[in-house]
Design a protein around this motif. Structure first.
Motif, PDB file in Angstrom:
ATOM      1  N   MET A  64       0.916  -0.984   0.066  1.00 50.63           N
ATOM      2  CA  MET A  64      -0.144  -0.179  -0.107  1.00 50.63           C
ATOM      3  C   MET A  64       0.906   1.261   0.080  1.00 50.63           C
ATOM      4  O   MET A  64       1.677   1.336   0.906  1.00 50.63           O
ATOM      5  N   ILE A  65       0.703   2.177  -0.901  1.00 50.69           N
ATOM      6  CA  ILE A  65       1.289   3.394  -1.019  1.00 50.69           C
ATOM      7  C   ILE A  65       0.628   4.459  -0.783  1.00 50.69           C
ATOM      8  O   ILE A  65      -0.493   4.539  -1.375  1.00 50.69           O
ATOM      9  N   ALA A  66       0.967   5.457   0.306  1.00 50.73           N
ATOM     10  CA  ALA A  66      -0.143   6.553   0.385  1.00 50.73           C
ATOM     11  C   ALA A  66      -0.181   7.357  -0.816  1.00 50.73           C
ATOM     12  O   ALA A  66       0.909   7.702  -1.397  1.00 50.73           O
ATOM     13  N   GLY A  67      -1.120   7.889  -1.291  1.00 51.42           N
ATOM     14  CA  GLY A  67      -1.403   8.894  -2.080  1.00 51.42           C
ATOM     15  C   GLY A  67      -1.672  10.216  -1.857  1.00 51.42           C
ATOM     16  O   GLY A  67      -1.499  11.107  -2.650  1.00 51.42           O
ATOM     17  N   SER A  68      -2.165  10.175  -0.815  1.00 49.05           N
ATOM     18  CA  SER A  68      -2.749  11.581  -0.117  1.00 49.05           C
ATOM     19  C   SER A  68      -3.851  12.465  -0.857  1.00 49.05           C
ATOM     20  O   SER A  68      -4.595  11.549  -1.034  1.00 49.05           O
ATOM     21  N   LEU A  69      -3.676  13.701  -0.735  1.00 49.40           N
ATOM     22  CA  LEU A  69      -5.093  14.211  -1.203  1.00 49.40           C
ATOM     23  C   LEU A  69      -5.081  14.684  -2.551  1.00 49.40           C
ATOM     24  O   LEU A  69      -4.007  15.159  -3.160  1.00 49.40           O
ATOM     25  N   LEU A  70      -6.097  14.745  -3.286  1.00 48.25           N
ATOM     26  CA  LEU A  70      -6.105  15.515  -4.650  1.00 48.25           C
ATOM     27  C   LEU A  70      -6.102  16.871  -4.595  1.00 48.25           C
ATOM     28  O   LEU A  70      -7.239  17.484  -4.010  1.00 48.25           O
ATOM     29  N   PRO A  71      -5.011  17.424  -4.655  1.00 49.62           N
ATOM     30  CA  PRO A  71      -4.760  18.777  -4.548  1.00 49.62           C
ATOM     31  C   PRO A  71      -5.677  19.760  -5.385  1.00 49.62           C
ATOM     32  O   PRO A  71      -6.226  20.849  -4.800  1.00 49.62           O
ATOM     33  N   PHE A  72      -6.158  19.411  -6.422  1.00 45.04           N
ATOM     34  CA  PHE A  72      -6.950  20.530  -7.464  1.00 45.04           C
ATOM     35  C   PHE A  72      -8.345  20.278  -7.588  1.00 45.04           C
ATOM     36  O   PHE A  72      -8.847  21.099  -8.042  1.00 45.04           O
ATOM     37  N   ASP A  73      -8.823  19.220  -6.762  1.00 42.33           N
ATOM     38  CA  ASP A  73     -10.082  18.880  -6.924  1.00 42.33           C
ATOM     39  C   ASP A  73     -10.953  19.408  -5.755  1.00 42.33           C
ATOM     40  O   ASP A  73     -10.530  19.281  -4.522  1.00 42.33           O
ATOM     41  N   LYS A  74     -12.063  20.204  -6.073  1.00 45.71           N
ATOM     42  CA  LYS A  74     -13.079  20.536  -5.158  1.00 45.71           C
ATOM     43  C   LYS A  74     -13.920  19.475  -4.695  1.00 45.71           C
ATOM     44  O   LYS A  74     -14.165  18.539  -5.342  1.00 45.71           O
ATOM     45  N   LEU A  75     -14.256  19.431  -3.365  1.00 37.80           N
ATOM     46  CA  LEU A  75     -15.310  18.342  -2.698  1.00 37.80           C
ATOM     47  C   LEU A  75     -16.328  18.183  -3.831  1.00 37.80           C
ATOM     48  O   LEU A  75     -16.629  17.112  -3.879  1.00 37.80           O
ATOM     49  N   GLU A  76     -16.907  19.116  -4.131  1.00 33.99           N
ATOM     50  CA  GLU A  76     -18.348  19.027  -4.780  1.00 33.99           C
ATOM     51  C   GLU A  76     -18.042  18.231  -6.319  1.00 33.99           C
ATOM     52  O   GLU A  76     -18.873  17.992  -6.836  1.00 33.99           O
ATOM     53  N   ASP A  77     -16.890  18.563  -6.746  1.00 37.00           N
ATOM     54  CA  ASP A  77     -16.662  18.245  -8.185  1.00 37.00           C
ATOM     55  C   ASP A  77     -16.064  16.781  -8.387  1.00 37.00           C
ATOM     56  O   ASP A  77     -16.109  16.326  -9.461  1.00 37.00           O
ATOM     57  N   VAL A  78     -15.891  16.027  -7.120  1.00 35.44           N
ATOM     58  CA  VAL A  78     -15.285  14.742  -7.098  1.00 35.44           C
ATOM     59  C   VAL A  78     -16.473  13.619  -7.474  1.00 35.44           C
ATOM     60  O   VAL A  78     -17.603  13.839  -6.766  1.00 35.44           O
ATOM     61  N   LYS A  79     -16.510  13.004  -8.314  1.00 35.25           N
ATOM     62  CA  LYS A  79     -17.451  11.886  -8.749  1.00 35.25           C
ATOM     63  C   LYS A  79     -17.280  10.834  -7.891  1.00 35.25           C
ATOM     64  O   LYS A  79     -16.018  10.192  -8.030  1.00 35.25           O
ATOM     65  N   LEU A  80     -18.135   9.940  -7.549  1.00 36.26           N
ATOM     66  CA  LEU A  80     -18.216   8.817  -6.788  1.00 36.26           C
ATOM     67  C   LEU A  80     -18.022   7.708  -7.593  1.00 36.26           C
ATOM     68  O   LEU A  80     -18.798   7.579  -8.748  1.00 36.26           O
ATOM     69  N   ILE A  81     -17.611   6.609  -7.260  1.00 38.87           N
ATOM     70  CA  ILE A  81     -17.492   5.488  -7.950  1.00 38.87           C
ATOM     71  C   ILE A  81     -18.802   4.793  -7.833  1.00 38.87           C
ATOM     72  O   ILE A  81     -19.511   4.925  -7.029  1.00 38.87           O
ATOM     73  N   SER A  82     -19.319   4.074  -9.137  1.00 39.29           N
ATOM     74  CA  SER A  82     -20.682   3.840  -9.169  1.00 39.29           C
ATOM     75  C   SER A  82     -21.051   2.490  -8.394  1.00 39.29           C
ATOM     76  O   SER A  82     -21.349   1.431  -8.794  1.00 39.29           O
ATOM     77  N   LEU A 141       9.532  -2.158  -0.430  1.00 36.47           N
ATOM     78  CA  LEU A 141       8.327  -1.603  -0.351  1.00 36.47           C
ATOM     79  C   LEU A 141       8.153  -0.788   0.829  1.00 36.47           C
ATOM     80  O   LEU A 141       7.901   0.503   1.036  1.00 36.47           O
ATOM     81  N   VAL A 142       8.813  -1.419   1.970  1.00 32.17           N
ATOM     82  CA  VAL A 142       8.438  -0.819   3.272  1.00 32.17           C
ATOM     83  C   VAL A 142       9.770   0.444   3.436  1.00 32.17           C
ATOM     84  O   VAL A 142       9.210   1.430   3.957  1.00 32.17           O
ATOM     85  N   ALA A 143      10.615   0.708   2.712  1.00 33.53           N
ATOM     86  CA  ALA A 143      11.442   1.594   2.538  1.00 33.53           C
ATOM     87  C   ALA A 143      10.858   2.669   1.613  1.00 33.53           C
ATOM     88  O   ALA A 143      11.085   3.757   1.844  1.00 33.53           O
ATOM     89  N   ALA A 144      10.120   2.253   0.756  1.00 31.21           N
ATOM     90  CA  ALA A 144       9.749   3.259  -0.199  1.00 31.21           C
ATOM     91  C   ALA A 144       8.497   4.147   0.200  1.00 31.21           C
ATOM     92  O   ALA A 144       8.296   5.260  -0.023  1.00 31.21           O
ATOM     93  N   VAL A 145       7.620   3.513   1.573  1.00 25.70           N
ATOM     94  CA  VAL A 145       6.649   4.053   1.964  1.00 25.70           C
ATOM     95  C   VAL A 145       6.599   5.398   2.414  1.00 25.70           C
ATOM     96  O   VAL A 145       5.934   6.435   1.948  1.00 25.70           O
ATOM     97  N   PRO A 146       7.647   5.512   3.308  1.00 21.86           N
ATOM     98  CA  PRO A 146       7.982   6.872   4.008  1.00 21.86           C
ATOM     99  C   PRO A 146       8.514   8.059   2.945  1.00 21.86           C
ATOM    100  O   PRO A 146       7.983   9.137   2.937  1.00 21.86           O
ATOM    101  N   VAL A 147       8.976   7.607   1.937  1.00 23.56           N
ATOM    102  CA  VAL A 147       9.619   8.552   0.831  1.00 23.56           C
ATOM    103  C   VAL A 147       8.392   8.885   0.017  1.00 23.56           C
ATOM    104  O   VAL A 147       7.858   9.946  -0.262  1.00 23.56           O
ATOM    105  N   SER A 148       7.384   8.063  -0.245  1.00 21.85           N
ATOM    106  CA  SER A 148       6.246   8.346  -1.187  1.00 21.85           C
ATOM    107  C   SER A 148       5.379   9.390  -0.414  1.00 21.85           C
ATOM    108  O   SER A 148       4.430  10.139  -0.800  1.00 21.85           O
ATOM    109  N   SER A 149       5.116   9.111   0.998  1.00 24.27           N
ATOM    110  CA  SER A 149       4.127   9.655   1.854  1.00 24.27           C
ATOM    111  C   SER A 149       4.951  11.163   2.146  1.00 24.27           C
ATOM    112  O   SER A 149       4.164  11.997   1.982  1.00 24.27           O
TER     113      SER A 149
END
Length: 93
Positions: free
Chosen positions: A1-19, A68-76
């Motif tokens: 699992m690699i942390a991906g964080s927040l979508l920085p340019f998307d507004k909450l009301e613009d995000v479409k949910l998976i169906s 992978l364990v070494a890469a997670v802190p870097v990606s975070s």
């Protein structure tokens, strides 16, 4: 699992949910609670990536897990706590 964080340019009301029905049910329930928008933001604008690796042996698996364990802190560190939220600077350093 690699942390991906927040979508920085998307507004909450613009995000479409998976169906999938459960996402709309959860969103409706959380919206009815009149809770802080951070909960809705976490549900809709955060992301992660999951990868699967096949192993040839136990030693091969150990090498891959250690990498992978070494890469997670870097990606975070690269993607977490973005100073941009909803396309604007949010003051996070």
């Amino acid at each position: 699992m690699i942390a991906g964080s927040l979508l920085p340019f998307d507004k909450l009301e613009d995000v479409k949910l998976i169906s999938k029905p459960r996402y709309q049910i959860t969103l409706d329930y959380l919206s009815s609670l009149k809770v802080d928008s951070l909960i809705l933001s976490a549900m809709t604008r955060t992301l992660s990536t999951q990868v699967t690796f096949d192993s040839l042996s136990e030693d091969d698996m150990n090498r891959k897990v250690r990498s992978l364990v070494a890469a997670v802190p870097v990606s975070s560190a690269l993607f977490a706590n973005s100073p941009i939220e909803s396309g604007a600077i949010n003051g996070t350093l």
